[in-house]
Design a protein around this motif. Structure first.
Motif, PDB file in Angstrom:
ATOM      1  N   GLU A 196      11.520 -34.531 -16.411  1.00  0.00           N
ATOM      2  CA  GLU A 196      10.311 -34.057 -17.094  1.00  0.00           C
ATOM      3  C   GLU A 196       9.130 -34.990 -16.836  1.00  0.00           C
ATOM      4  OE1 GLU A 196       7.818 -31.792 -19.334  1.00  0.00           O
ATOM      5  OE2 GLU A 196       9.899 -31.263 -18.986  1.00  0.00           O
ATOM      6  N   SER A 197       9.355 -36.287 -16.957  1.00  0.00           N
ATOM      7  CA  SER A 197       8.262 -37.260 -16.828  1.00  0.00           C
ATOM      8  C   SER A 197       7.660 -37.308 -15.425  1.00  0.00           C
ATOM      9  CB  SER A 197       8.739 -38.658 -17.225  1.00  0.00           C
ATOM     10  OG  SER A 197       9.614 -39.188 -16.240  1.00  0.00           O
ATOM     11  N   LEU A 198       8.445 -36.936 -14.423  1.00  0.00           N
ATOM     12  CA  LEU A 198       7.944 -36.994 -13.042  1.00  0.00           C
ATOM     13  C   LEU A 198       6.784 -36.040 -12.811  1.00  0.00           C
ATOM     14  CD1 LEU A 198      11.271 -37.365 -11.041  1.00  0.00           C
ATOM     15  CD2 LEU A 198       9.610 -39.144 -11.663  1.00  0.00           C
ATOM     16  N   HIS A 199       6.722 -34.940 -13.568  1.00  0.00           N
ATOM     17  CA  HIS A 199       5.587 -34.020 -13.415  1.00  0.00           C
ATOM     18  C   HIS A 199       4.268 -34.742 -13.669  1.00  0.00           C
ATOM     19  CE1 HIS A 199       7.704 -30.298 -12.648  1.00  0.00           C
ATOM     20  NE2 HIS A 199       8.543 -30.587 -13.635  1.00  0.00           N
ATOM     21  N   GLY A 200       4.262 -35.640 -14.639  1.00  0.00           N
ATOM     22  CA  GLY A 200       3.045 -36.384 -14.962  1.00  0.00           C
ATOM     23  C   GLY A 200       2.642 -37.393 -13.906  1.00  0.00           C
ATOM     24  N   GLN A 201       3.575 -37.795 -13.060  1.00  0.00           N
ATOM     25  CA  GLN A 201       3.266 -38.772 -12.015  1.00  0.00           C
ATOM     26  C   GLN A 201       2.719 -38.138 -10.743  1.00  0.00           C
ATOM     27  OE1 GLN A 201       6.540 -41.517 -11.345  1.00  0.00           O
ATOM     28  NE2 GLN A 201       7.187 -41.274 -13.470  1.00  0.00           N
ATOM     29  N   VAL A 202       2.982 -36.856 -10.575  1.00  0.00           N
ATOM     30  CA  VAL A 202       2.608 -36.172  -9.330  1.00  0.00           C
ATOM     31  C   VAL A 202       1.099 -36.222  -9.086  1.00  0.00           C
ATOM     32  CG1 VAL A 202       2.534 -33.929  -8.163  1.00  0.00           C
ATOM     33  CG2 VAL A 202       4.628 -34.681  -9.272  1.00  0.00           C
ATOM     34  N   GLY A 203       0.303 -36.089 -10.140  1.00  0.00           N
ATOM     35  CA  GLY A 203      -1.149 -36.039  -9.969  1.00  0.00           C
ATOM     36  C   GLY A 203      -1.750 -37.267  -9.315  1.00  0.00           C
ATOM     37  N   THR A 204      -1.073 -38.402  -9.388  1.00  0.00           N
ATOM     38  CA  THR A 204      -1.590 -39.613  -8.744  1.00  0.00           C
ATOM     39  C   THR A 204      -1.278 -39.646  -7.257  1.00  0.00           C
ATOM     40  OG1 THR A 204       0.408 -40.894  -9.223  1.00  0.00           O
ATOM     41  CG2 THR A 204      -1.354 -40.935 -10.894  1.00  0.00           C
ATOM     42  N   LEU A 205      -0.422 -38.717  -6.803  1.00  0.00           N
ATOM     43  CA  LEU A 205       0.016 -38.689  -5.406  1.00  0.00           C
ATOM     44  C   LEU A 205      -0.410 -37.441  -4.645  1.00  0.00           C
ATOM     45  CD1 LEU A 205       3.623 -39.926  -6.167  1.00  0.00           C
ATOM     46  CD2 LEU A 205       1.796 -41.283  -5.122  1.00  0.00           C
ATOM     47  N   CYS A 206      -0.420 -36.305  -5.313  1.00  0.00           N
ATOM     48  CA  CYS A 206      -0.678 -35.020  -4.658  1.00  0.00           C
ATOM     49  C   CYS A 206      -2.075 -34.995  -4.045  1.00  0.00           C
ATOM     50  CB  CYS A 206      -0.510 -33.893  -5.681  1.00  0.00           C
ATOM     51  SG  CYS A 206      -1.098 -32.283  -5.106  1.00  0.00           S
ATOM     52  N   PHE A 207      -2.138 -34.709  -2.771  1.00  0.00           N
ATOM     53  CA  PHE A 207      -3.409 -34.707  -2.042  1.00  0.00           C
ATOM     54  C   PHE A 207      -4.399 -33.700  -2.627  1.00  0.00           C
ATOM     55  CE2 PHE A 207      -0.235 -35.354   1.598  1.00  0.00           C
ATOM     56  CZ  PHE A 207      -0.129 -36.717   1.352  1.00  0.00           C
ATOM     57  N   ILE A 208      -3.909 -32.548  -3.016  1.00  0.00           N
ATOM     58  CA  ILE A 208      -4.793 -31.504  -3.535  1.00  0.00           C
ATOM     59  C   ILE A 208      -5.252 -31.866  -4.949  1.00  0.00           C
ATOM     60  CG2 ILE A 208      -5.029 -29.030  -4.012  1.00  0.00           C
ATOM     61  CD1 ILE A 208      -4.533 -29.735  -1.001  1.00  0.00           C
ATOM     62  N   ALA A 209      -4.317 -32.272  -5.812  1.00  0.00           N
ATOM     63  CA  ALA A 209      -4.684 -32.641  -7.190  1.00  0.00           C
ATOM     64  C   ALA A 209      -5.714 -33.773  -7.200  1.00  0.00           C
ATOM     65  CB  ALA A 209      -3.439 -33.049  -7.979  1.00  0.00           C
ATOM     66  N   ARG A 210      -5.577 -34.712  -6.283  1.00  0.00           N
ATOM     67  CA  ARG A 210      -6.517 -35.840  -6.214  1.00  0.00           C
ATOM     68  C   ARG A 210      -7.886 -35.415  -5.675  1.00  0.00           C
ATOM     69  NH1 ARG A 210      -4.722 -41.203  -5.797  1.00  0.00           N
ATOM     70  NH2 ARG A 210      -6.115 -41.450  -4.005  1.00  0.00           N
ATOM     71  N   SER A 211      -7.975 -34.217  -5.137  1.00  0.00           N
ATOM     72  CA  SER A 211      -9.216 -33.744  -4.521  1.00  0.00           C
ATOM     73  C   SER A 211     -10.036 -32.818  -5.404  1.00  0.00           C
ATOM     74  CB  SER A 211      -8.888 -33.009  -3.211  1.00  0.00           C
ATOM     75  OG  SER A 211      -8.241 -33.870  -2.302  1.00  0.00           O
ATOM     76  N   VAL A 212      -9.489 -32.416  -6.542  1.00  0.00           N
ATOM     77  CA  VAL A 212     -10.211 -31.488  -7.415  1.00  0.00           C
ATOM     78  C   VAL A 212     -10.798 -32.237  -8.610  1.00  0.00           C
ATOM     79  CG1 VAL A 212      -8.814 -29.506  -6.689  1.00  0.00           C
ATOM     80  CG2 VAL A 212      -8.168 -30.787  -8.738  1.00  0.00           C
ATOM     81  N   ASN A 213     -11.816 -31.628  -9.232  1.00  0.00           N
ATOM     82  CA  ASN A 213     -12.507 -32.311 -10.327  1.00  0.00           C
ATOM     83  C   ASN A 213     -12.276 -31.657 -11.684  1.00  0.00           C
ATOM     84  OD1 ASN A 213     -13.995 -30.030 -10.046  1.00  0.00           O
ATOM     85  ND2 ASN A 213     -15.978 -31.025  -9.871  1.00  0.00           N
ATOM     86  N   PHE A 214     -11.129 -31.049 -11.852  1.00  0.00           N
ATOM     87  CA  PHE A 214     -10.779 -30.430 -13.129  1.00  0.00           C
ATOM     88  C   PHE A 214      -9.341 -30.820 -13.463  1.00  0.00           C
ATOM     89  CE2 PHE A 214     -10.342 -27.355  -9.660  1.00  0.00           C
ATOM     90  CZ  PHE A 214      -8.983 -27.077  -9.706  1.00  0.00           C
ATOM     91  N   PRO A 215      -8.977 -30.754 -14.743  1.00  0.00           N
ATOM     92  CA  PRO A 215      -7.617 -31.156 -15.116  1.00  0.00           C
ATOM     93  C   PRO A 215      -6.553 -30.175 -14.645  1.00  0.00           C
ATOM     94  CG  PRO A 215      -8.850 -30.450 -17.057  1.00  0.00           C
ATOM     95  CD  PRO A 215      -9.803 -30.416 -15.903  1.00  0.00           C
ATOM     96  N   ILE A 216      -5.419 -30.745 -14.275  1.00  0.00           N
ATOM     97  CA  ILE A 216      -4.234 -29.965 -13.945  1.00  0.00           C
ATOM     98  C   ILE A 216      -3.190 -30.318 -15.000  1.00  0.00           C
ATOM     99  CG2 ILE A 216      -2.420 -29.510 -12.256  1.00  0.00           C
ATOM    100  CD1 ILE A 216      -4.467 -30.324 -10.093  1.00  0.00           C
ATOM    101  N   ARG A 217      -2.860 -29.346 -15.792  1.00  0.00           N
ATOM    102  CA  ARG A 217      -1.921 -29.543 -16.893  1.00  0.00           C
ATOM    103  C   ARG A 217      -0.522 -29.066 -16.471  1.00  0.00           C
ATOM    104  NH1 ARG A 217      -5.930 -30.695 -20.166  1.00  0.00           N
ATOM    105  NH2 ARG A 217      -7.776 -29.402 -20.327  1.00  0.00           N
TER     106      ARG A 217
END
Length: 155
Positions: A126-147
């Protein structure tokens, strides 16, 4: 600086009905996205913006890119933490705000992954989902929250 990756494709508009963009309602929004060695993607605008509902629109493709990138990084992190994933599915949703000017932007995306694991600690999975945003190329490129609203099933 780290590695630099380059991406290229072609996009061809297929919507000229004969008079081009003479009027706002006088042309189709249809296009084809192509990349060498891959199947074509038939695209258009959202039907709310006079597009073809049976074709992919940019908003859906953005949502798909976010979900796919998240999944790929999540699976990688699971491998490094001893989580054995047997199945993964997601039903992402996104909210876009259209302004009175016609401009707009996404305000948030929610990923809803359902993950079936055969080994490993479900709380770690479960906790790994929260870590993905610091690594995912697309998530790091957008300016809105990904929940995330994930479900972990241990079999």
């Amino acid at each position: 600086m780290g590695k630099v990756h380059h991406y290229a494709l072609s996009l061809e508009w297929m919507g000229n009905r004969g008079d081009g963009t003479t009027t706002y309602r006088g042309y189709d929004r249809d296009h084809v996205i192509r990349a060498e060695g891959k199947p074509d993607i038939l695209g258009s605008s959202d039907s709310a913006f006079l597009g073809s509902a049976e074709r992919w629109n940019p908003e859906e493709l953005l949502l798909a890119s976010i979900a796919a990138c998240h999944k790929l990084w999540y699976l990688h992190l699971c491998t490094t933490k001893g989580i054995v994933v047997r199945a993964y599915s997601d039903r992402p949703t996104g909210m876009m705000i259209e302004e009175t000017t016609g401009a707009g932007q996404f305000s948030e995306v929610t990923l809803n992954p359902s993950v079936t694991i055969a080994a490993g600690d479900p709380s770690v999975a479960e906790s790994l989902h929260g870590q993905v945003g610091t690594l995912c190329f697309i998530a790091r490129s957008v300016n809105f929250p990904i929940r995330h609203s994930s479900k972990i099933i241990k079999v």
